[in-house]
Structures are given as structure tokens and as C-alpha cells.
Design an enzyme around this catalytic site. Structure first.
Site, PDB file in Angstrom:
ATOM      1  N   ARG A  57       0.838  -1.213   0.000  1.00 49.77           N
ATOM      2  CA  ARG A  57       0.000   0.000   0.000  1.00 49.77           C
ATOM      3  C   ARG A  57       0.868   1.256   0.000  1.00 49.77           C
ATOM      4  O   ARG A  57       0.440   2.333  -0.411  1.00 49.77           O
ATOM      5  CB  ARG A  57      -0.954  -0.025   1.202  1.00 49.77           C
ATOM      6  N   TYR A 110     -15.191  17.599 -15.394  1.00 49.31           N
ATOM      7  CA  TYR A 110     -15.597  16.185 -15.407  1.00 49.31           C
ATOM      8  C   TYR A 110     -16.603  15.932 -14.272  1.00 49.31           C
ATOM      9  O   TYR A 110     -16.380  16.363 -13.133  1.00 49.31           O
ATOM     10  CB  TYR A 110     -14.361  15.287 -15.267  1.00 49.31           C
ATOM     11  N   LYS A 207      -7.604   5.747 -19.322  1.00 51.55           N
ATOM     12  CA  LYS A 207      -7.867   6.243 -20.663  1.00 51.55           C
ATOM     13  C   LYS A 207      -6.618   6.070 -21.547  1.00 51.55           C
ATOM     14  O   LYS A 207      -6.137   4.967 -21.710  1.00 51.55           O
ATOM     15  CB  LYS A 207      -8.336   7.693 -20.585  1.00 51.55           C
TER      16      LYS A 207
HETATM   17  C1  LIG Z   1     -11.247  13.763 -17.501  1.00 49.84           C
HETATM   18  C2  LIG Z   1     -11.462  12.649 -16.529  1.00 49.84           C
HETATM   19  N1  LIG Z   1     -10.891  12.714 -15.322  1.00 49.84           N
HETATM   20  C3  LIG Z   1     -11.070  11.735 -14.406  1.00 49.84           C
HETATM   21  C4  LIG Z   1     -11.842  10.634 -14.682  1.00 49.84           C
HETATM   22  C5  LIG Z   1     -12.027   9.579 -13.636  1.00 49.84           C
HETATM   23  O1  LIG Z   1     -11.233   8.488 -13.936  1.00 49.84           O
HETATM   24  P1  LIG Z   1     -11.508   6.991 -13.435  1.00 49.84           P
HETATM   25  O2  LIG Z   1     -12.795   6.555 -14.085  1.00 49.84           O
HETATM   26  O3  LIG Z   1     -10.303   6.243 -13.866  1.00 49.84           O
HETATM   27  O4  LIG Z   1     -11.668   7.066 -11.955  1.00 49.84           O
HETATM   28  C6  LIG Z   1     -12.446  10.508 -15.939  1.00 49.84           C
HETATM   29  C7  LIG Z   1     -13.270   9.338 -16.253  1.00 49.84           C
HETATM   30  O5  LIG Z   1     -13.978   9.309 -17.222  1.00 49.84           O
HETATM   31  C8  LIG Z   1     -12.249  11.550 -16.892  1.00 49.84           C
HETATM   32  O6  LIG Z   1     -12.820  11.500 -18.099  1.00 49.84           O
END
Ligand SMILES: Cc1ncc(COP(=O)(O)O)c(C=O)c1O
Length: 393
Positions: A57, A110, A207
Site C-alpha cells: 500500500r 468532469y 484512458k
Molecule cells: C477527464 C477525466 N478525469 C477523471 C476521470 C475519472 O477516472 P476513473 O474513471 O479512472 O476514476 C475521468 C473518467 O472518465 C475523466 O474523463
């Protein structure tokens, strides 16, 4: 070993030792803890991010390799890899904010981050003001003595507005507050926010960074060792840190990130340009098109314009739904940044919790479709989009 009974020998497996060579690829250190010969080294490693590996961790060699790789790509001094993008974002926000602190965040933001900020407001009295992503004067006007943090996104979802990173970061720097930039959509291949004055860069590694739609992961990269230490300490206490297998998959993806980004961007250029001239399409939103409000800023900040765009099918919701039912190659699915082309309808999926007024303010219509363009052959993608659009009227 030979004197031990089978039960004991089965537990204490032989450990491979380097014998004059080492693995080409980074191994997966799938272990929850580490063994010590020296109790003093064990004691010293506890509670330190730069000591001996002690407990998974806190740190792990595969995870550390990912952290160092991404810190290097982003131009930061260190990074903390987490179990998801939200794990990275929440580790940063929770480590740095106190009750009563004020945050300036960009709109659009987001949804997961906006939701978390609303929760921090409701439960801990963290106050949040939203300003447009490319309006340093608005950010300056929003500053208060209690402002601690400016939160931006390089490219926003789904209308792909680009933040004025140099202008916005300069306001934060003058005010002595920390700037956090979500660089998920651009990746360090297209933009390195630390070069523009950001203090912390966060990613959903789910992503582009991992890139193959098989990992949930996140990472936060730091311009200063002090910010890294604070967030690392919080993330490890929170239990938000990354698993070695996810870190390994992300490392593997990272090796082809520049190649993939090149193809994502060139495919997007072809699709966006052709769709903009198609009679069944009312509008295309991609910062690489001169019609996009961020075009000039994007051209200054990035060598290319990213692999996500949105478009409005003429005929609104019914026409949009007809398109989504007809596409064959593009997959109707959440997420983005993978090798496959994915589409979704923001108004009913990713942005379903946004009010009608909020959707209208963000320019998200009933017929808006977001596309995360993959690395397939551009002509195959175009043939798919064209046949699907042929049935929308
Ligand atoms: C721009 C952006 N930031 C953060 C996140 C969150 O990421 P995660 O789904 O890996 O927690 C996303 C998810 O779609 C995103 O598009």
C-alpha cells in the site's frame, strides 16, 4: 531446504535471483510485502516513500516504475499511482483541503470531480466557485483570502474546450495557490501542464495512458517534492494506491502512448473534417477545427488536438439514437482513450445528472454524440459513420 518437510517447502518457494542478466520488461512484483535481512532497514522504510519497499500500500517496484515513467513524461519530480483517476483526484483534494477552504474550478468540469467537490462543500464546508476554463480575469476576480486551489482540465469533456493553462496558472501562482490540472484527454504527449505553471497533474490512467480498455487506474504527478510527500502520505493512508498488475498494464500501454496518440489525432482529424461537411451533421466540436472556440489557444498549447470530439446529428435526439443504433465498428460504450472507437450520448449517460439548463450552457444537445476515436483505419471508420448517418434523416 532439503531437510524441511513438504508443507514448509511448499510455502517457502525458491526466489529467483539476478544471475548476470535482468528482465527486459518491468516484472510484476505481485507481492503485498517485502522481506528484510536487517531490522533497521525495515524500520527505516516505514512511512517513507523513498525508503526500502516495505508494504504494497506504501510502495511497490512495478508501481514505482510507472510513477517514475509518468513523472518523467510530465516533467514532474515524482508521482503517486492510484487505483483509479478518481483515486488520484480525491487523494489530491483530500490531502490539500481543509474545512472552510475555497476552491476555484473550471466549468465545464468532469462530472465525477464536480460531484466530489459538491460533496466536500456539503460535508466539510469547502466552498467552490466555477469560472470559464480560459478566463484568467474571472479566476482573479474569484480569489478570496481562503482560496487554496485552482482546478483545471487541459481538454474538457465532451465539447473539448481547452483551458488557458499559462493564463490561469499565472493567476494562481501570483496568489500563491496550488493549481491542479486534469490532463487525461491530452496525455503528456500533447500537453505537459507543469511546463505551463501547474503544480499537480492528474490523470485517469484508465484512458490514453493504459490505452487498451483493460485497466482502471490513475496517477498524480507533482512539480514539487513537498506536494508529492503530502499527497503520497494521504493516498497511502486512504488506501488509494495502485495495484501492481494494473500498474504493469499501464506501463505496457505507456510504451506505445506517443504512437497511439499520433493515430488517435490523425483519425480524429479525418472524421471531424468529413463530418463537418456532411449534410446530416449540424455541428462538429473538436479544437482542431477553426470553427471551435478553443482553436487558437489549442494550436498554441499543443502539437495536435486530441482523439475525442463531439458532433450534433441534424434532427436531434431521434436522429442521434438512429445513428447510435446503426454504427457497427464504433462501439456504444463508456470511457475513452482506448484503441477501439467508442461513442456515447452525453445527455443520457456521462452527463445525465446535469440539469437541462446546465446541458444547454455547456452546449450539449439532445443529438450530441461524443466519439473517442480509436486507432483503426480511418477509411473503415468513415465508412461506418457514413452508413450510419445515411439512416438518420
Ligand atoms: C477527464 C477525466 N478525469 C477523471 C476521470 C475519472 O477516472 P476513473 O474513471 O479512472 O476514476 C475521468 C473518467 O472518465 C475523466 O474523463
Amino acid at each position: 531446504m532439503s531437510s524441511l518437510r513438504p508443507e514448509t517447502r511448499a510455502v517457502h518457494l525458491p526466489q529467483p535471483e539476478p544471475n548476470g542478466s535482468r528482465p527486459i520488461s518491468v516484472p510484476i512484483y505481485q507481492t503485498s510485502g517485502f522481506v528484510f535481512d536487517d531490522p533497521a532497514v525495515f524500520a527505516d522504510g516505514m512511512g517513507r516513500h523513498d525508503g526500502a519497499y516495505v508494504y504494497g500500500r506504501l510502495s511497490n517496484p512495478t508501481v514505482r516504475s510507472l510513477e517514475e515513467a509518468v513523472a518523467g513524461l510530465e516533467g514532474g519530480v515524482a508521482a503517486v499511482a492510484t487505483g483509479s483517476g478518481m483515486g488520484a483526484i480525491n487523494s489530491v483534494l483530500l490531502a490539500l483541503l481543509q474545512p472552510g477552504d475555497h476552491v476555484i474550478a473550471q466549468a465545464p468540469l468532469y462530472g465525477g470531480t464536480a460531484h466530489m467537490l459538491a460533496d466536500l462543500t456539503a460535508r466539510f464546508g469547502v466552498e467552490v466557485d466555477y469560472v470559464p476554463e480560459a478566463d484568467p480575469a474571472a479566476a482573479r476576480a474569484a480569489l478570496r483570502p481562503s482560496t487554496k486551489l485552482l482546478y483545471l482540465e487541459t481538454i474538457a469533456n465532451p465539447m473539448t474546450q481547452v483551458a488557458d493553462l499559462p493564463g490561469m496558472c499565472a493567476v494562481a501562482r501570483e496568489a500563491g495557490i496550488v493549481t491542479v490540472v486534469d490532463n487525461t484527454f491530452a496525455s503528456p504527449v500533447l500537453c505537459r501542464p507543469i511546463e505551463h505553471g501547474a503544480d499537480i497533474v492528474v490523470h485517469s490512467a484508465t484512458k490514453y495512458m493504459s490505452g487498451h480498455t483493460d485497466v482502471i487506474g490513475g496517477i498524480a504527478v507533482f512539480a514539487s517534492a513537498e506536494l508529492h510527500r503530502r499527497v503520497w502520505a494521504y493516498a497511502t493512508d486512504l488506501g488509494a494506491t495502485a495495484d501492481p498488475f494494473a500498474a504493469w498494464l499501464t506501463l505496457r500501454g505507456l510504451q506505445t502512448l506517443p504512437l497511439r496518440m499520433e493515430r488517435h489525432c490523425s483519425n480524429t482529424r479525418q472524421l471531424a473534417t468529413r463530418l463537418a461537411g456532411h449534410p446530416a451533421v449540424a455541428a462538429v466540436h473538436w479544437p482542431g477545427l477553426p470553427s471551435h472556440p478553443s482553436y487558437e489557444l489549442a494550436a498554441k498549447l499543443m502539437p495536435d488536438f486530441g482523439g475525442v470530439f463531439s458532433f450534433d446529428v441534424a434532427g436531434g435526439r431521434a436522429a442521434g439514437e438512429a445513428f447510435m443504433r446503426r454504427v457497427r465498428l464504433a462501439l456504444l460504450a463508456p470511457s475513452l482513450g482506448g484503441v477501439e472507437t467508442l461513442i456515447l450520448h452525453p445527455a443520457t449517460t456521462s452527463h445525465r445528472s446535469v440539469s437541462a439548463a446546465g446541458l444547454a450552457a455547456a452546449g450539449i444537445g439532445e443529438g450530441t454524440i461524443r466519439v473517442s476515436v480509436g486507432i483503426e483505419h480511418a477509411e473503415d471508420l468513415w465508412a461506418d459513420f457514413e452508413q450510419a448517418l445515411g439512416h438518420t434523416a
